[in-house]
Design a protein around this motif. Structure first.
Motif, mmCIF file in Angstrom:
data_model
loop_
_atom_site.group_PDB
_atom_site.id
_atom_site.type_symbol
_atom_site.label_atom_id
_atom_site.label_comp_id
_atom_site.label_asym_id
_atom_site.label_seq_id
_atom_site.Cartn_x
_atom_site.Cartn_y
_atom_site.Cartn_z
ATOM 1 N N ASP A 22 0.805 -1.217 0.000
ATOM 2 C CA ASP A 22 0.000 0.000 0.000
ATOM 3 C C ASP A 22 0.839 1.269 0.000
ATOM 4 N N GLN A 23 2.163 1.153 0.171
ATOM 5 C CA GLN A 23 3.075 2.289 0.082
ATOM 6 C C GLN A 23 3.792 2.351 -1.267
ATOM 7 N N TRP A 24 3.344 1.556 -2.223
ATOM 8 C CA TRP A 24 3.897 1.508 -3.580
ATOM 9 C C TRP A 24 5.342 0.990 -3.589
ATOM 10 N N HIS A 25 5.729 0.215 -2.593
ATOM 11 C CA HIS A 25 7.040 -0.402 -2.580
ATOM 12 C C HIS A 25 6.948 -1.800 -3.186
ATOM 13 N N VAL A 26 7.853 -2.123 -4.077
ATOM 14 C CA VAL A 26 7.855 -3.445 -4.705
ATOM 15 C C VAL A 26 8.312 -4.471 -3.674
ATOM 16 N N VAL A 27 7.445 -5.411 -3.391
ATOM 17 C CA VAL A 27 7.747 -6.422 -2.380
ATOM 18 C C VAL A 27 7.934 -7.809 -2.993
ATOM 19 N N GLU A 28 7.584 -7.951 -4.282
ATOM 20 C CA GLU A 28 7.700 -9.270 -4.905
ATOM 21 C C GLU A 28 7.673 -9.100 -6.422
ATOM 22 N N THR A 29 8.421 -9.937 -7.102
ATOM 23 C CA THR A 29 8.389 -9.986 -8.562
ATOM 24 C C THR A 29 8.164 -11.430 -8.990
ATOM 25 N N GLN A 30 7.424 -11.577 -10.072
ATOM 26 C CA GLN A 30 7.117 -12.911 -10.581
ATOM 27 C C GLN A 30 7.238 -12.907 -12.105
ATOM 28 N N ARG A 31 7.686 -14.026 -12.645
ATOM 29 C CA ARG A 31 7.724 -14.223 -14.096
ATOM 30 C C ARG A 31 6.924 -15.492 -14.380
ATOM 31 N N LEU A 32 5.748 -15.330 -14.966
ATOM 32 C CA LEU A 32 4.783 -16.421 -15.067
ATOM 33 C C LEU A 32 4.466 -16.751 -16.512
ATOM 34 N N THR A 33 4.097 -18.001 -16.721
ATOM 35 C CA THR A 33 3.554 -18.404 -18.013
ATOM 36 C C THR A 33 2.083 -18.000 -18.078
ATOM 37 N N ARG A 34 1.462 -18.213 -19.218
ATOM 38 C CA ARG A 34 0.068 -17.832 -19.368
ATOM 39 C C ARG A 34 -0.829 -18.590 -18.392
#
Length: 360
Positions: A22-34
């Motif tokens: 909710d503070q616009w901080h990136v807490v996670e990244t994901q690279r996903l298939t469809r």
């Protein structure tokens, strides 16, 4: 974990996600298939998804809306300025989060299935028209190589070419004549398909109040009305005003200003090129018909009179662009008020005429 905002960099089969709190901080990244992307939202508490308005974005926007998730589509051309250092999928997703925080970033509305289908019909017609034009030009070139001059005009040209190829005494060699006839048949087939598509569009206008309203405007025909409804769904409430609407088509001048110096140049040509082309052609048609009516001594008033005055002060092309701008603003007013163009004026004239009728 739960999150409030997710930025998605779309692709055909690989989706890059940047999850922010909710503070616009990136807490996670994901690279996903469809497949993984479709399953990912099932166990997450997401309130907002941010995507570029690019290919397949409207489909995913509708899908996410169906899950109860708010979707914000951002114009792709404005996201590049927020990308830091090298361009990667992860950097693009992070840039979407930064762009979404900008207060002046206006999102793109998610289009309905009907809107995209209607736009698809227009794109198919444009493809067919381009193919038809290329075939006619090819036949003109072949005939010119054998000393045959084909007159100007698509309809006149194809009729002349057909007669030349059907003539047994023609100078066109037999080696190419048969294949050239196949090109003529292909052109006729395309013309039939284009005519059928236009009949389908005409049937759609009868079912759309927005199209019927737009058709009351001079210079707005079948193609322009249906294309504008496909782009806006007939609702212009998300535009600030008529000037903002016309600038959306790229019909307002570019500005080069600094200090007390202000310079307005050519039109910006931003936005939908197809709709801008239709509006410009409609403006040229209005200018032409107004000039013919004036030369014939008939009364020319309203927007037609204004367009001729602009043409007299400047030139034909500038007047056409100015009139296209005005037509876009008139379209905004009619769609906003849901009234045909000139309805108030016609009612006033009717009331004035009836006021002079003596009772029996």
């Amino acid at each position: 974990m739960n999150a409030t905002t997710v930025a998605v960099d779309l692709a055909k089969s690989v989706f890059q996600l940047a999850v922010a709190d909710d503070q616009w901080h990136v807490v996670e990244t994901q690279r996903l298939t469809r497949t993984q992307f479709e399953r990912w939202f099932a166990n997450r508490d997401v309130s907002l998804v941010i995507m570029e308005a690019c290919g397949s974005a409207h489909h995913w926007g509708r899908w996410l809306n169906g899950l109860g998730i708010q979707v914000r589509l951002l114009p792709a051309q404005y996201i590049r300025a927020y990308v830091k250092r090298n361009k990667t999928d992860a950097a693009d997703a992070a840039a979407l989060l930064e762009a979404a925080r900008a207060s002046d970033m206006r999102p793109v509305r998610v289009k309905s299935v009907e809107q995209q289908a209607l736009q698809g019909l227009h794109r198919i017609r444009s493809l067919w028209m381009g193919t038809r034009t290329s075939r006619i030009n090819a036949l003109r070139g072949f005939c010119r190589e054998f000393g045959i001059a084909i007159p100007v005009g698509a309809r006149t040209g194809i009729e002349t070419i057909s007669r030349v190829l059907a003539d047994p005494n023609t100078v066109v060699p037999d080696l190419i004549r048969g294949t050239a006839k196949l090109l003529v048949e292909e052109i006729r087939l395309l013309e039939g398909r284009i005519a059928q598509l236009e009949r389908e569009l005409a049937a759609l206008t009868k079912l759309s109040p927005a199209c019927t309203t737009l058709l009351s405007i001079p210079g707005i025909g079948l193609l322009t009305a249906t294309a504008m409804v496909a782009a806006t769904s007939g609702d212009v409430s998300h535009f600030k005003d008529a000037r903002h609407f016309s600038s959306w088509f790229g019909l307002t001048p570019k500005e080069y200003s600094s200090g007390n110096t202000r310079y307005l140049g050519h039109i910006s040509k931003k936005g939908d090129r197809y709709l801008r082309m239709l509006l410009t052609h409609g403006a040229r048609s209005v200018l032409r018909s107004s000039k013919v009516a004036q030369d014939a001594g008939r009364e020319v008033c309203g927007v037609r009179r204004w367009a001729l005055d602009v043409q007299g002060r400047s030139n034909h092309n500038k007047a056409a662009c100015a009139l296209a701008n005005k037509l876009a603003r008139i379209c905004y007013a009619t769609l906003r008020d849901k009234k045909p163009f000139g309805e108030d004026q016609r009612m006033n004239k009717k009331i004035n005429r009836e006021s002079f009728v003596m009772p029996a």
